[in-house]
Design a protein around this motif. Structure first.
Motif, PDB file in Angstrom:
ATOM      1  N   PRO A 184      24.028  26.768  68.163  1.00  0.00           N
ATOM      2  CA  PRO A 184      24.975  26.646  67.048  1.00  0.00           C
ATOM      3  C   PRO A 184      25.490  25.213  66.863  1.00  0.00           C
ATOM      4  O   PRO A 184      25.695  24.768  65.731  1.00  0.00           O
ATOM      5  N   PHE A 185      25.667  24.495  67.963  1.00  0.00           N
ATOM      6  CA  PHE A 185      26.103  23.101  67.865  1.00  0.00           C
ATOM      7  C   PHE A 185      25.063  22.265  67.134  1.00  0.00           C
ATOM      8  O   PHE A 185      25.392  21.505  66.211  1.00  0.00           O
ATOM      9  N   VAL A 186      23.800  22.378  67.528  1.00  0.00           N
ATOM     10  CA  VAL A 186      22.725  21.611  66.897  1.00  0.00           C
ATOM     11  C   VAL A 186      22.623  21.974  65.412  1.00  0.00           C
ATOM     12  O   VAL A 186      22.553  21.093  64.556  1.00  0.00           O
ATOM     13  N   ALA A 187      22.634  23.266  65.102  1.00  0.00           N
ATOM     14  CA  ALA A 187      22.522  23.698  63.702  1.00  0.00           C
ATOM     15  C   ALA A 187      23.687  23.165  62.870  1.00  0.00           C
ATOM     16  O   ALA A 187      23.488  22.714  61.729  1.00  0.00           O
ATOM     17  N   ASN A 188      24.891  23.219  63.405  1.00  0.00           N
ATOM     18  CA  ASN A 188      26.058  22.730  62.688  1.00  0.00           C
ATOM     19  C   ASN A 188      25.982  21.219  62.473  1.00  0.00           C
ATOM     20  O   ASN A 188      26.279  20.721  61.383  1.00  0.00           O
ATOM     21  N   LEU A 189      25.578  20.489  63.491  1.00  0.00           N
ATOM     22  CA  LEU A 189      25.480  19.034  63.377  1.00  0.00           C
ATOM     23  C   LEU A 189      24.402  18.639  62.369  1.00  0.00           C
ATOM     24  O   LEU A 189      24.590  17.719  61.570  1.00  0.00           O
ATOM     25  N   ILE A 205      27.111  14.187  70.052  1.00  0.00           N
ATOM     26  CA  ILE A 205      26.285  14.820  71.085  1.00  0.00           C
ATOM     27  C   ILE A 205      26.705  14.361  72.472  1.00  0.00           C
ATOM     28  O   ILE A 205      26.870  15.177  73.389  1.00  0.00           O
ATOM     29  N   ALA A 206      26.877  13.063  72.653  1.00  0.00           N
ATOM     30  CA  ALA A 206      27.254  12.537  73.975  1.00  0.00           C
ATOM     31  C   ALA A 206      28.642  13.023  74.378  1.00  0.00           C
ATOM     32  O   ALA A 206      28.861  13.396  75.540  1.00  0.00           O
ATOM     33  N   ASP A 207      29.579  13.033  73.445  1.00  0.00           N
ATOM     34  CA  ASP A 207      30.930  13.501  73.765  1.00  0.00           C
ATOM     35  C   ASP A 207      30.931  14.972  74.135  1.00  0.00           C
ATOM     36  O   ASP A 207      31.619  15.393  75.068  1.00  0.00           O
ATOM     37  N   ARG A 208      30.170  15.786  73.419  1.00  0.00           N
ATOM     38  CA  ARG A 208      30.088  17.215  73.741  1.00  0.00           C
ATOM     39  C   ARG A 208      29.516  17.418  75.144  1.00  0.00           C
ATOM     40  O   ARG A 208      30.043  18.200  75.929  1.00  0.00           O
ATOM     41  N   ALA A 209      28.452  16.708  75.455  1.00  0.00           N
ATOM     42  CA  ALA A 209      27.840  16.855  76.780  1.00  0.00           C
ATOM     43  C   ALA A 209      28.809  16.450  77.884  1.00  0.00           C
ATOM     44  O   ALA A 209      28.875  17.099  78.934  1.00  0.00           O
ATOM     45  N   ARG A 210      29.558  15.390  77.652  1.00  0.00           N
ATOM     46  CA  ARG A 210      30.538  14.943  78.646  1.00  0.00           C
ATOM     47  C   ARG A 210      31.621  15.997  78.852  1.00  0.00           C
ATOM     48  O   ARG A 210      31.997  16.314  79.971  1.00  0.00           O
ATOM     49  N   LEU A 211      32.111  16.573  77.763  1.00  0.00           N
ATOM     50  CA  LEU A 211      33.128  17.616  77.863  1.00  0.00           C
ATOM     51  C   LEU A 211      32.597  18.849  78.594  1.00  0.00           C
ATOM     52  O   LEU A 211      33.298  19.446  79.410  1.00  0.00           O
TER      53      LEU A 211
END
Length: 165
Positions: free
Chosen positions: A146-151, A124-130
């Motif tokens: 979709p990110f939350v559902a996949n995770l 989550i933190a890496d995605r937000a940083r990107l």
């Protein structure tokens, strides 16, 4: 100097976001208690963290600190830091996960929980940083839902994996 110790600094960072995490986890955990599946319980960890990461760099830093602390033995922390970590609400999520994965040994369950939390929070933190950097050099990112559902699906599958022989 201002915080008295390393634990004091960590408490200040985590405490800033603890009430939000506990509130959102509590809301989602209430829904999860009325279902038998692992996914709603895992969502009670993932969704609040994803929302916190979207709030800005301070939220992401808090997640990274919690992820790092999750991999260590809580008993080595000061009572103050243990209390602040407990105030984030995660312990209630782990209690429900324990009920649903009670066939695992305590050692294996602890290992899975620790790895799962570190994986979730780092992802989550890496995605937000990107997303914040929005550079052309990173891989394309899923939209929030979709990110939350996949995770959630990935972490629930990891928790549901059979115990090794």
């Amino acid at each position: 100097y201002h915080f008295g110790s390393r634990d004091g600094v960590l408490c200040a960072v985590i405490d800033r976001h603890a009430a939000f995490l506990a509130h959102r986890e509590g809301e989602l955990l209430e829904v999860a208690r009325h279902q038998d599946a692992l996914e709603p319980v895992v969502e009670a960890l993932v969704r609040p963290a994803a929302e916190l990461a979207d709030s800005g760099w301070r939220g992401r830093c808090c997640l990274l600190i919690i992820a790092e602390l999750t991999g260590e033995d809580r008993a080595q922390y000061s009572a103050e830091l243990q209390d602040v970590l407990a105030s984030t609400g995660g312990d209630e999520v782990f209690a429900l996960l324990t009920e649903r994965r009670e066939h695992l040994t305590d050692a294996l369950r602890t290992e899975r929980f620790s790895l799962m939390v570190m994986f979730i929070l780092r992802a989550i933190a890496d995605r937000a940083r990107l997303l914040e950097r929005r550079t052309r050099h990173g891989r394309p990112q899923l939209d929030h839902e979709p990110f939350v559902a996949n995770l959630v699906a990935m972490a629930a599958a990891a928790m549901a994996a059979p115990a090794p022989r």
